[in-house]
Design an enzyme around this catalytic site. Structure first.
Site, PDB file in Angstrom:
ATOM      1  N   THR A   1       7.163   1.296   1.249  1.00  0.00           N
ATOM      2  CA  THR A   1       8.535   1.710   1.095  1.00  0.00           C
ATOM      3  C   THR A   1       8.316   3.420   0.830  1.00  0.00           C
ATOM      4  O   THR A   1       9.867   3.866   1.383  1.00  0.00           O
ATOM      5  CB  THR A   1       8.921   1.032  -0.295  1.00  0.00           C
ATOM      6  OG1 THR A   1       8.536  -0.529  -0.145  1.00  0.00           O
ATOM      7  CG2 THR A   1      10.305   1.156  -0.762  1.00  0.00           C
ATOM      8  N   TRP A   2       7.720   3.843   0.120  1.00  0.00           N
ATOM      9  CA  TRP A   2       7.576   5.197  -0.258  1.00  0.00           C
ATOM     10  C   TRP A   2       7.547   6.067   0.958  1.00  0.00           C
ATOM     11  O   TRP A   2       8.337   7.084   1.436  1.00  0.00           O
ATOM     12  CB  TRP A   2       6.179   5.524  -1.011  1.00  0.00           C
ATOM     13  CG  TRP A   2       6.365   6.727  -1.477  1.00  0.00           C
ATOM     14  CD1 TRP A   2       7.449   7.861  -1.739  1.00  0.00           C
ATOM     15  CD2 TRP A   2       5.092   7.493  -2.471  1.00  0.00           C
ATOM     16  NE1 TRP A   2       6.705   9.048  -2.611  1.00  0.00           N
ATOM     17  CE2 TRP A   2       5.533   8.609  -2.862  1.00  0.00           C
ATOM     18  CE3 TRP A   2       3.876   7.003  -2.741  1.00  0.00           C
ATOM     19  CZ2 TRP A   2       4.693   9.449  -3.452  1.00  0.00           C
ATOM     20  CZ3 TRP A   2       2.969   7.739  -3.531  1.00  0.00           C
ATOM     21  CH2 TRP A   2       3.560   8.986  -4.035  1.00  0.00           C
TER      22      TRP A   2
ATOM     23  N   GLY B   1       4.242   2.321  -9.404  1.00  0.00           N
ATOM     24  CA  GLY B   1       4.156   3.202  -8.642  1.00  0.00           C
ATOM     25  C   GLY B   1       3.095   4.384  -9.050  1.00  0.00           C
ATOM     26  O   GLY B   1       3.344   5.282  -9.074  1.00  0.00           O
TER      27      GLY B   1
ATOM     28  N   SER C   1      -0.764  -5.170  -6.858  1.00  0.00           N
ATOM     29  CA  SER C   1       0.724  -5.091  -6.433  1.00  0.00           C
ATOM     30  C   SER C   1       0.994  -6.448  -5.653  1.00  0.00           C
ATOM     31  O   SER C   1       2.097  -6.827  -6.090  1.00  0.00           O
ATOM     32  CB  SER C   1       0.695  -3.907  -5.929  1.00  0.00           C
ATOM     33  OG  SER C   1       2.193  -3.600  -5.320  1.00  0.00           O
TER      34      SER C   1
ATOM     35  N   CYS D   1       0.849  -1.077  -0.123  1.00  0.00           N
ATOM     36  CA  CYS D   1      -0.016   0.018  -0.086  1.00  0.00           C
ATOM     37  C   CYS D   1       0.820   1.349   0.001  1.00  0.00           C
ATOM     38  O   CYS D   1       0.254   2.429   0.182  1.00  0.00           O
ATOM     39  CB  CYS D   1      -0.838   0.013   1.262  1.00  0.00           C
ATOM     40  SG  CYS D   1      -2.367  -1.110   1.038  1.00  0.00           S
TER      41      CYS D   1
ATOM     42  N   HIS E   1       3.462  -4.623   9.413  1.00  0.00           N
ATOM     43  CA  HIS E   1       2.135  -4.894   8.910  1.00  0.00           C
ATOM     44  C   HIS E   1       1.370  -5.540   9.871  1.00  0.00           C
ATOM     45  O   HIS E   1       0.263  -6.100   9.749  1.00  0.00           O
ATOM     46  CB  HIS E   1       2.487  -5.915   8.028  1.00  0.00           C
ATOM     47  CG  HIS E   1       3.259  -5.439   6.488  1.00  0.00           C
ATOM     48  ND1 HIS E   1       2.913  -4.258   6.162  1.00  0.00           N
ATOM     49  CD2 HIS E   1       4.130  -6.036   6.014  1.00  0.00           C
ATOM     50  CE1 HIS E   1       3.892  -4.144   4.946  1.00  0.00           C
ATOM     51  NE2 HIS E   1       4.657  -5.182   4.991  1.00  0.00           N
TER      52      HIS E   1
END
Ligand code: A3P
Length: 327
Positions: A72-73, A295, A168, A69, A138
């Site tokens: 990483t960003w 992305g 994803s 979701c 998570h």
């Protein structure tokens, strides 16, 4: 000591092995946690070790997400925000946190409790880490280590349109198979049944949403879509929330804009470390490149039929009804 830690893990492995299992679509089954969610045995053991041994502090900042979701960003943005130094006299290009982001994968900079910290039969002592400790997980809300809520530390949740999340997730899983299948059907059925890496997407999101509604000062709720549409605005909101707002001076020096740029899909995916490096997750090396696929928002029609999309939208509507959450 080491022996007693191994003992802790061993006892939990035995306990989790008695929990009911369901097929995961991958080569080992999921186990069902008494709190009603699923995951693989080693990860469930790690969650339970974290529950027993992780002691949150009020200065901690914890990223919580359902997989795929935008973890990483968000890790990159949070790390860059909290550790920014503006580059000293040299300007934003010399910022120490941005240099770290070029050299290391975001998962190394902000580790997952149950996937990177409490693994390998170890119970590391995190008490000497300097504040603020940035961590991620998570773990579904009902099974989160109790000290996180009790400490009052900041929690940042990010979620995403379940259709894009599913696509994803399926790519992520398919890439890990020796022979990619190229068919989303099974992943779709499991997803709709709530049989995903940490259980039902909808239960996960809803539980954190409710916590955010109850404690907006403790839990920030973000979406991948909002973050994509206005990354700078959402970054400023994040910085404010964690007590590190960008000052007028920093804005004038475009420190915030430099963070947005350095954390963009293109910058991160293009960094050598993310093209060729690996990170250890659940004791296995994972290619950093797996965390950077496309992305984009709304890529799902390339993979899901209209029937599949309608089914997911129906579940979303019925599950989120009355909660105030609209995705
Ligand atoms: P896609 O598979 O749709 O491309 P997570 O980090 O929670 O595992 O989620 C991975 C998803 O976030 C992937 O989505 C990945 O491409 C996307 N992603 C990773 N880094 C990103 C970034 N800097 N900006 C936007 N999306 C990013």
């Amino acid at each position: 000591d080491e022996e007693s830690h191994r003992e802790v893990y061993e006892q939990l492995r035995q306990l989790v092995s008695t929990y009911p299992t369901v097929p995961s679509g991958l080569d080992t089954p999921y186990h069902r946690h008494p709190d009603g969610w699923y995951t693989f045995l080693p990860a469930m053991v790690s969650v339970m070790v974290a529950q027993r041994h992780f002691t949150a502090r009020d200065t901690d900042i914890i990223i919580t997400t359902f997989p795929k979701c935008g973890t990483t960003w968000l890790k990159a943005l949070l790390f860059a925000t909290v550790h920014r130094d503006g580059g000293g006299g040299g300007g934003v290009e010399d910022d120490a946190a941005l240099a770290q982001l070029r050299a290391r994968n975001p998962h190394e900079l902000v580790p997952f409790l149950e996937i990177q910290v409490y693994v390998r039969d170890r119970v590391p002592d995190l008490s000497s880490l300097p504040a603020p400790r940035l961590l991620a997980t998570h773990i579904p809300r009902p099974s989160l280590p109790a000290s996180i809520a009790a400490s009052g530390c900041k929690v940042v949740y990010i979620c995403r349109d379940p259709k894009d999340c599913l696509v994803s997730l399926w790519h992520f899983h398919d890439a890990q198979r020796p022979e990619p299948r190229g068919d989303v059907g099974e992943e779709f059925r499991l997803f709709c049944d709530g049989v995903s890496p940490v259980g039902s997407y909808w239960d996960h999101v809803l539980a954190y949403w409710r916590w955010h509604v109850e404690r907006p000062g403790q839990v920030l709720f973000m979406t991948y879509e909002e973050l994509s549409a206005d990354t700078l605005g959402q970054l400023r909101r994040l910085a404010e929330f964690v007590g590190r707002p960008f000052t007028g001076e920093e804005r004038a020096a475009r420190v915030d804009e430099a963070i947005v740029k350095a954390c963009s899909f293109e910058s991160l995916a293009g960094a050598e470390v993310n093209r060729s490096g690996t990170v250890e997750l659940m004791e296995e090396p994972m290619r950093n490149a797996e965390f950077f696929r496309r992305g984009v928002v709304g890529g799902w029609p390339n993979y899901l039929s209209l029937e599949m999309a309608t089914r997911i939208d129906e579940i979303t509507e019925s599950k989120f009804k009355g909660s105030g959450l609209v995705l």
